[in-house]
Scaffold this active site. Structure first.
Site, PDB file in Angstrom:
ATOM      1  N   SER A   1       0.782  -1.229   0.000  1.00  0.00           N
ATOM      2  CA  SER A   1       0.000   0.000   0.000  1.00  0.00           C
ATOM      3  C   SER A   1       0.815   1.281   0.000  1.00  0.00           C
ATOM      4  CB  SER A   1      -0.931   0.024   1.219  1.00  0.00           C
ATOM      5  OG  SER A   1      -0.186   0.043   2.422  1.00  0.00           O
TER       6      SER A   1
ATOM      7  N   HIS B   1      -5.306  -4.430  -1.675  1.00  0.00           N
ATOM      8  CA  HIS B   1      -5.151  -3.381  -2.683  1.00  0.00           C
ATOM      9  C   HIS B   1      -5.121  -3.933  -4.105  1.00  0.00           C
ATOM     10  CE1 HIS B   1      -4.506   0.289  -0.267  1.00  0.00           C
ATOM     11  NE2 HIS B   1      -4.042  -0.554   0.643  1.00  0.00           N
TER      12      HIS B   1
ATOM     13  N   LYS C   1     -11.201  -0.836  -0.283  1.00  0.00           N
ATOM     14  CA  LYS C   1     -10.337  -0.266  -1.306  1.00  0.00           C
ATOM     15  C   LYS C   1     -11.147  -0.065  -2.592  1.00  0.00           C
ATOM     16  CE  LYS C   1      -7.045  -0.749   1.738  1.00  0.00           C
ATOM     17  NZ  LYS C   1      -7.708  -1.388   2.874  1.00  0.00           N
TER      18      LYS C   1
END
Length: 444
Positions: free
Chosen positions: A229, A257, A288
């Site tokens: 991230s 992610h 996300k």
């Protein structure tokens, strides 16, 4: 106990400084006799920073989170900003189909479930989401959690036993570190970090761990992330998977992610590498690409069944609210019908990264996250204030979240960013970069 393996202890768990594992409380310890005295140093520090306009945390957004947002500043005034600080990669939080799915579910199921998943908290929509996620991840079954954080705590505290070995990338999320610490209170296992994305280091640890785990009841777990991230870099999943097969280890991937973003169909980082179904246990998050909240674990049905009844962070939490489940389902349907969103996201990220690199900024891109390194001698908070004044909403990552020489600005790109949005951001970076000296230092 073999001496050829590094000793795993809580000191090693706490010693890695990265953007997903740190605690500010370590920097404000005091021996004050009262609770107020204990917390006052931080309170005074934060209030002073905020008064100087150098604490851009908790900015109040007063509109839907999209490529443009309305933000109420410290001075109380509201203004429009271009959002580069949200993980709403595909713009699903405002998509009409997603919102329609949520409204329909509210009419049928109401706002919540009022119970844990095993005792009246599971609806038809929850089962539908589990099924759809299993297809995406190429797995037999899926378990839904209240957050990705709970999912990581859930599998670690449930699956690890005495004498097991857990090998994990040093830049894994704080929830993994916390799961290790919590499990270590009752279980005698080894938790050993390997250098970030260093498969040779991982191989050496696997060889040593394999020697130590000759007994059939001992297990080796290898944990990595799909997309990291802070820098947006990808794990070398094909090589890690190959090593796990060679040395009999269980591969666990945190794809928070990557899910919805990576791969032609958005199924995640494993699809990006052409290895869908090659992960033993995949963790993901709905906070996300789907713009909601919650998490999941996908894997073999026997493992998921075991977790469903033995994972405490699953059993003792109310199930995900209907709005979240319906919103994620709606988001998955949008991604399946409009794969061009993923294409547009990658095009936007490539355009922004190319523009910043051409100006001389130190940057990097493999996914939809673009880090821009800031020289250690520059005040990153003052630089962030310049961007805030320019109407660019981004996040500064500074020590102790990263090492002192690793401070950066972090930009999250959306598929809904227009070319105008990106050009305005590039112009702001050029102007502020020259004003503060970032570009000169980066190009030197």
């Amino acid at each position: 106990m073999s001496s050829d393996l590094p000793t795993a202890d809580l000191e090693s768990v706490a010693s890695t400084n990265n953007g997903e594992n740190f605690s500010l409380s370590e920097f404000f310890r005091t021996e004050a006799p009262t609770l107020q005295g204990r917390v006052r140093p931080f309170s005074e520090y934060f209030r002073e920073s905020r008064a100087k306009g150098l604490a851009h945390y908790g900015r109040e957004i007063v509109s839907a989170v999209s490529n443009r947002v309305q933000v109420r500043g410290i001075d109380g005034a509201t203004r429009e900003m271009i959002m580069f600080g949200s993980n709403n990669y595909l713009g699903l939080t405002t998509d009409p189909h997603v919102l329609g799915r949520i409204r329909e579910a509210l009419e049928v199921f109401g706002a919540g479930v009022g119970g844990p998943p095993l005792l009246g908290g599971t609806t038809q929509l929850h089962k539908e989401l589990e099924h759809r996620l299993s297809i995406w991840k190429g797995s037999e079954d899926t378990l839904l959690y209240g957050s990705g954080y709970q999912a990581n705590l859930g599998w670690i505290t449930t699956l690890l036993r005495d004498d097991d070995v857990l090998l994990y990338d040093e830049l894994n999320h704080a929830s993994l570190y916390d799961g290790i610490a919590l499990t270590a209170a009752t279980t005698h296992f080894r938790a050993i970090r390997f250098a970030h994305n260093d498969t040779e280091h991982l191989k050496r640890l696997l060889i040593r761990a394999r020697k130590r785990t000759a007994k059939p009841n001992r297990q080796i777990f290898v944990v990595t992330e799909g997309v990291y991230s802070m820098d947006g870099d990808l794990a070398p999943l094909p090589r890690i998977s190959e090593l796990c097969r060679e040395y009999g280890a269980t591969l666990v991937v945190d794809d928070a992610h990557g899910t919805g973003v990576m791969g032609k169909n958005g199924h995640g980082t494993s699809e990006h590498f052409g290895m869908t179904g090659g992960i033993d246990l995949c963790m993901g998050s709905f906070s996300k690409a789907f713009g909601m909240t919650g998490g999941f674990l996908s894997g073999d049905r026997e493992v998921i069944d075991y977790l469903r009844f033995c994972s405490r962070s699953y059993m003792f939490s109310a199930h995900l609210p209907i709005t979240t489940v319906a919103g994620v389902l709606g988001g998955m349907e949008v991604v399946e019908r409009e794969p061009e969103r993923i294409v547009r996201l990658q095009e936007n990220a490539a355009y922004l990264e190319a523009g910043l690199s051409a100006l001389g900024f130190k940057t990097f891109r493999e996914a939809a996250i673009i880090p821009v390194r800031i020289p250690v001698d520059l005040n990153i908070r003052e630089i962030c204030r310049e961007f805030d004044a320019a109407g660019i909403f981004l996040n500064s990552i500074e020590f102790p979240a990263v090492q002192k020489d690793g401070q950066r600005l972090r930009l999250s790109v959306m598929s809904t960013h227009t070319r105008e949005d990106l050009d305005i951001a590039i112009d702001a970076f050029e102007r502020i970069g020259r004003k503060t000296g970032i570009i000169a230092d980066a190009a030197a």
